[in-house]
Design an enzyme around this catalytic site. Structure first.
Site, PDB file in Angstrom:
ATOM      1  N   GLU A   1       6.273  18.261 -67.988  1.00  0.00           N
ATOM      2  CA  GLU A   1       6.444  19.677 -67.674  1.00  0.00           C
ATOM      3  C   GLU A   1       5.302  20.106 -66.748  1.00  0.00           C
ATOM      4  O   GLU A   1       5.457  20.124 -65.562  1.00  0.00           O
ATOM      5  CB  GLU A   1       6.490  20.500 -68.964  1.00  0.00           C
TER       6      GLU A   1
ATOM      7  N   GLU B   1       0.622  24.647 -78.924  1.00  0.00           N
ATOM      8  CA  GLU B   1       1.717  25.454 -78.378  1.00  0.00           C
ATOM      9  C   GLU B   1       2.350  26.338 -79.463  1.00  0.00           C
ATOM     10  O   GLU B   1       2.733  27.469 -79.202  1.00  0.00           O
ATOM     11  CB  GLU B   1       2.792  24.512 -77.821  1.00  0.00           C
TER      12      GLU B   1
END
Ligand code: BGC
Length: 897
Positions: free
Chosen positions: A473, A747
């Site tokens: 990502e 996260e």
């Protein structure tokens, strides 16, 4: 003895002696070195700019300007020609009219016109495919230097990555040049002073190219997103002592060969075959008869722009914290090294073995119970390097060039039993943003939290603010950056970094004015990023203006921001953004909030978030218009913001103080952005606090709500609740991950829990800085250092610690644009001690968190008579005063609440 005020640390557009400046009116800044003299300030300055180091003012003489400005002073002299150098110095007069002078500094113009680039884009013909990489091309040329060189400049860029060499030396220490930009529109170039690398007679110039973001894997996409092959464009300009010049450019005379880098990819890793190393390839005497002519590529017709931000550099090395753990496997054992810190960068490998032996390195953030790497959360990112030994009996050392990994653990595979003691060294890479802030307090867990925030920032501020550094990502997600930008500016000097990224954002803006989810934008990710993501476009520059008084950033992007606001207005229905009846993307909600029963968007209505953020961004653009003295626009956007607030109240708030969705984030956004009538705010606060208390002092907020939550609580008088959330150790909380040994921010609140183990492997990064946004609250409220928005850039500070919770001390320091700020407090034995540093040429409003009747002294002097203080006022709950520059040590009587 009083020290005269002297100007030091001269900076041009945030950098010391920068090359490659394009700005016709670059901004000049300096600091005053005054020791701790009370009340030290500047009353006038003069800037003298000349073509020679000790020359007269042939470019500009500002004259004596009666002003206390020491930052962001725009150059007002003659425009510079390409690669012309301007020497500048500052004279400064202090409060007693004593004059002092800086030593000279310089800035240098770059290659100002696109047409001045005379070379061709060159590289090798071989291209990889959508999944298969190609080896890295090495390029070289030789040239003769017949006269004495006075100065030499290299201007270089690449589509892909380049590492430039001259006569056997690497040029500069920057990594991943030229950096990542919206390559369809622009590429950055770099300028280097290479005078000392040239020799009389034969010289060799060369470069190694890597795929990088340009043609390697990008996010979860296949290779070749922007183009198929890396290409170099370079221009070396020599100026001789007789004034004549010689220019060497990339052209058809250059030759190319493949070398040891068999494959390199930012996401997947690098493979290096040391048997194929090209010894001496960058020296003039090298035999390149077997090399092939380079391929010349068509000019991509994009802008070649100056580098605005700091480049990536290696800033620290880490050694494993324990001997590696050996896991016996067939046919060879593997070793797992623990670096002790989840870091971003690469390793230096030191091994000895037979020629052709293959060492494989794999990288992971966490390990399984049996000590093996947990790599599932990397998704398709291989994060794997291969090194093939050349068989040097003295051992061999290798570092990758064109890849990086996010890891705490390194697995070494394919090596016999004789590991060298220093087999693995971690090399930390990130955009070189020097540390400016420190925060510490009496709770070691919170100190670890602060360390995790800073490591998360370092690892993810790599060319663009990425969401994460490990899985496939690593994109410039706007929502994450927006919530974290204020914290980022405390921890490190990010002025240049956000200047550069704002250019990426404007480049990524859609034709109708929409702002993306990620900048640079990539296909497949929403072009209209929606609430809280797209809004980074307005929030980040405003934050940089507050932190660095950077008006030029606002001016540069103002038109793009008004187009963004107008777009939102167009797309809204009755000023409700993300209205369910509209067709546009309604956004990521309160991403990863825990109130959504497993739904990643959380439960806060998307139109509430949308309209709240729309009102907020509009009000920021109105404020920008005021700063820029664009009154017409200011009035227009102020009115629009008021109308959006009204629409918000009508749709989302009840007279009883309920906010639609009834989530913590609904209340937090309403209060943070002043969306409710003043009379309703206490009721909204009561609902917010009720919800937190009903959950035994736990939060449910996601990316959007979490950053504002503690600020809202302390602003509306409930710092006690914010402290309860801060001290909370059960998940969801900031400290849960810390108690589980985290060394970066996760996260998700529940990335790993004792009850459920690892969260969904599809999205579970252990290095995502977004929740680290609590950092700004630690500095501003716990340590108590904040900005006065009316006088940004820390020219006037607000010092107002709110001690609370279980803390008995806290200390925040900041290297501000004016110098070091300190606020450090300690409570012991019925006393509140507070040490404060107000930098020269600034003032502060100070608020003592003690009742008016408390006895306060500065040193041994009662407050009312202390030097440097004015406007002392007392109330039932606090004492306030104004401070001039200086270092103060206050003591007050303290009664625990
Ligand atoms: C990223 C986030 C980002 C989000 C958008 C994720 O894949 O890692 O940090 O903001 O998508 O919802």
């Amino acid at each position: 003895m009083a020290t005269p005020t002297s100007p030091v640390q001269l900076r041009c557009n945030y950098f010391e002696n920068p090359l490659g400046v394009h700005d016709a009116t670059p901004r000049l800044s300096w600091r005053l070195a005054t020791g701790d003299r009370r009340g030290a300030r500047q009353t006038a300055y003069r800037i003298v700019v000349s073509t020679a180091r000790s020359g007269k003012a042939d470019l500009w003489d500002s004259g004596r300007v009666r002003s206390d400005a020491t930052t962001q002073v725009a150059y007002g002299g003659k425009p510079l020609a390409s690669h012309q150098r301007a020497w500048w110095k500052v004279e400064s007069w202090d409060e007693k009219n004593r004059r002092s002078e800086s030593t000279p500094s310089f800035w240098e113009a770059g290659l100002l016109a696109r047409t001045e680039w005379r070379g061709s884009w060159i590289g090798a013909a071989l291209a990889g495919g959508p999944e298969t990489g190609a080896p890295s091309p090495y390029l070289r040329t030789i040239f003769n230097v017949g006269k004495k060189v006075a100065s030499a400049r290299l201007f270089a860029t690449a589509l892909g990555l380049y590492e430039f060499h001259l006569n056997g030396e690497r040029v500069g220490s920057d990594v991943f040049t030229p950096g990542w930009t919206e390559y369809k529109k622009r590429v950055q170039y770099q300028s280097y002073d290479v005078t000392s690398l040239l020799r009389p007679g034969a010289n060799a110039a060369g470069a190694v190219l890597g795929d990088g973001w340009y043609c390697g894997h990008l996010g979860w996409r296949e290779r070749n997103y922007y183009g198929e092959r890396p290409q170099l464009l370079a221009q070396l300009v020599l100026t001789f002592t007789d004034g004549s010049t010689q220019t060497i450019v990339t052209d058809g005379a250059w030759k190319t060969s493949f070398g040891p880098i068999v494959e390199s990819d930012m996401i997947h890793g690098e493979a290096h075959d040391a048997r194929r190393e090209l010894r001496g390839w960058d020296e003039p005497g090298y035999d390149d008869s077997a090399w092939l002519p380079v391929t010349k590529f068509a000019d991509p017709a994009i802008e070649i722009s100056p580098t605005l931000g700091p480049l990536v550099r290696a800033t620290q090395e880490l050694k494993p914290i324990a001997p590696p753990v050996k896991i016996d496997l067939w046919p060879a054992p593997i070793w797992v090294f623990d670096m002790g810190q989840n870091m971003v960068g690469r390793v230096r490998l030191h091994v000895r073995g037979k020629a052709g032996q293959v060492v494989r390195l794999r990288f992971a953030e966490v390990i399984n119970k049996d000590g093996s790497l947990y790599t599932e959360n990397l998704r398709a990112a291989r994060q794997t390097d291969h090194y093939i030994l050349r068989g040097d009996p003295r051992g061999e050392t290798w570092e990758s060039k064109f890849t990086f990994h996010g890891f705490r653990y390194v697995e070494l595979n394919g090596h016999a039993d004789d590991l060298l003691p220093d087999a693995i060294t971690g090399v930390v890479l990130h955009s070189d943003t020097p540390r400016t802030g420190t925060f510490s307090c009496s709770d070691p867990l919170i100190n670890q939290l602060q360390s995790n925030i800073d490591w998360g920032q370092r690892g993810n501020f790599l060319e663009v603010p990425t969401d994460c550094p490990q899985r496939n990502e690593r994109l410039g997600w706007m929502g994450d950056a927006q919530v974290f930008s204020r914290t980022a500016a405390w921890n490190r000097d990010v002025a240049g970094f956000f200047n550069k990224w704002q250019r990426d954002i404007s480049d990524a803006q859609g034709a109708e004015g929409q702002m993306p989810s990620v900048a640079p934008h990539i296909k497949g990710v929403e072009q209209d990023g929606g609430p809280a993501w797209a809004d980074a476009a307005a929030i980040c520059p405003w934050t940089m203006y507050l932190c660095y008084a950077d008006q030029a950033l606002l001016a540069t992007h103002f038109d793009s921001l008004t187009r963004f606001i107008d777009y939102m207005e167009d797309q809204s229905k009755g000023l409700i953004r993300s209205h369910p009846d509209t067709k546009v993307w309604h956004g990521y909600g309160d991403w990863l909030a825990l109130d959504g029963s497993g739904n990643v968007f959380g439960n806060t209505p998307k139109d509430l978030i949308g309209t709240a953020m729309f009102a907020y961004s509009t009000s920021l653009v109105a404020k920008m218009a005021r700063v820029l003295k664009r009154t017409k626009e200011a009035v227009h956007y102020e009115r629009l913001a008021a109308r959006i607030r009204q629409a918000y109240q009508d749709r989302f708030l009840t007279a009883d103080g309920l906010a639609a969705g009834l989530t913590q984030t609904s209340y937090v956004l309403t209060l943070s952005f002043d969306l409710a009538p003043v009379a309703l705010r206490p009721k909204l606060m009561r609902e917010l606090v009720r919800d937190i208390e009903a959950r035994a002092n736990k939060l449910t907020t996601g990316f959007v709500g979490a950053s504002y939550l503690p600020h809202v609580l302390s602003r509306f008088g409930r710092a006690d609740i914010a402290y309860k959330l801060l001290h909370q150790k059960a998940w969801p909380s900031w400290l849960y991950a810390v108690t589980q040994g985290a060394t970066t921010i996760w996260e998700r609140w529940d990335g790993w829990t004792k009850e459920n183990g690892f969260q969904d492997k599809g999205m579970n990064s252990f290095n995502h800085y977004a929740y680290g946004a609590i950092g700004s609250w630690l500095y501003a409220v716990v340590a108590g250092v904040d900005i006065d928005p009316a006088t940004p850039g820390f020219k006037r500070l607000v010092l107002a610690p709110q001690p609370g919770g279980e803390l008995t001390s806290a200390r925040g320091t900041l290297q501000s644009p004016h110098g070091q700020i300190t606020s450090a407090w300690k409570i012991s034995a019925g006393r509140f001690e507070w040490e404060v540093t107000v930098p020269a040429n600034t003032t502060a409003s100070a608020r003592f968190p003690v009742p008016g009747k408390a006895k306060i002294s500065e040193g041994r002097t009662p407050l009312a008579r202390a030097a440097g203080l004015s406007a002392v006022k007392s109330s039932v709950s606090a004492v306030t005063c104004e401070l001039s520059a200086g270092h103060y040590k206050f003591t007050a009587t303290w009664k625990a609440a």
